[in-house]
Design a protein around this motif. Structure first.
Motif, PDB file in Angstrom:
ATOM      1  N   GLN A  92       0.812  -1.215   0.000  1.00  0.00           N
ATOM      2  CA  GLN A  92       0.000   0.000   0.000  1.00  0.00           C
ATOM      3  C   GLN A  92       0.851   1.273   0.000  1.00  0.00           C
ATOM      4  OE1 GLN A  92       0.618  -2.046   2.535  1.00  0.00           O
ATOM      5  NE2 GLN A  92       0.353  -1.077   4.539  1.00  0.00           N
ATOM      6  N   HIS A  93       2.162   1.143   0.205  1.00  0.00           N
ATOM      7  CA  HIS A  93       3.064   2.297   0.263  1.00  0.00           C
ATOM      8  C   HIS A  93       4.022   2.296  -0.930  1.00  0.00           C
ATOM      9  CE1 HIS A  93       1.536   2.932   4.243  1.00  0.00           C
ATOM     10  NE2 HIS A  93       2.180   1.917   4.791  1.00  0.00           N
ATOM     11  N   SER A  94       4.600   3.461  -1.197  1.00  0.00           N
ATOM     12  CA  SER A  94       5.709   3.541  -2.147  1.00  0.00           C
ATOM     13  C   SER A  94       6.963   3.900  -1.347  1.00  0.00           C
ATOM     14  CB  SER A  94       5.439   4.581  -3.234  1.00  0.00           C
ATOM     15  OG  SER A  94       5.363   5.874  -2.683  1.00  0.00           O
TER      16      SER A  94
END
Length: 184
Positions: A92-94
């Motif tokens: 869900q993160h970069s």
């Protein structure tokens, strides 16, 4: 969220490390900065035991997360592999990687550095006597920020020579170093 992974030996972690993390967040370059202490340095650099470095990082980190993936593996720590693992663990993160400008000149020695630069952004924070120039494609300079002049080597040398380290580290880290007889 966009997260900067800030890798290092953190031997010891100092106020410069905290400044870098705080500035990157304050400037909204990333939403968060996670400290990533390495366990096995790929260039066979001597480091204090991981437990000591992690304990000190806990004393410094303030609100920042400590990502212990590299401490939990038995093989050398490679930034590309850590980034790829973080993407899998937290899809869900970069993620971006955060380095000091002192690393730019040796970045070509990093494991699969070209692939790292193609897949991920590398943020470069200015260090004293290491201008943020000659960046490789895929690197991004952190601008309008205080230049970091302290280095962990300087802190270790000061302790070894029985000099004060109060301007380099928090009071809690100074006490931890003394209590555990590190760098003497």
């Amino acid at each position: 969220m966009r997260i900067a992974l800030f890798g290092g030996s953190f031997d010891p972690p100092h106020l410069g490390h905290l400044t870098v993390a705080n500035v990157v967040e304050r400037q909204k370059i990333t939403d968060e900065v996670w400290f990533v202490p390495c366990a096995n340095h790929p260039f066979a650099k001597y480091m204090s035991p991981a437990k000591n470095r992690l304990d000190m990082l806990e004393l410094l980190r303030n609100k920042h997360t400590i990502y212990t993936y590299e401490l939990e593996k038995a093989t050398p720590s490679y930034s590309l592999e850590t980034l790829e693992h973080a993407v899998k663990e937290f899809p869900q993160h970069s993620f971006v990687w955060l380095i000091g400008s002192d690393q730019v000149g040796v970045f070509h020695k990093w494991y699969r550095y070209e692939e790292l630069l193609k897949k991920f952004t590398v943020l470069v924070y200015p260090r004293e006597n290491h201008p943020v120039d000659m960046l490789l494609p895929g690197m991004q300079a952190v601008k309008d920020c205080p230049i970091i002049s302290v280095a962990s080597t300087e802190v270790r040398n000061a302790v070894h020579h029985r000099q004060s380290i109060e301007k380099f580290v928090t009071k809690e880290i100074a006490e931890y170093i003394k209590k555990n007889r590190l760098y003497v």
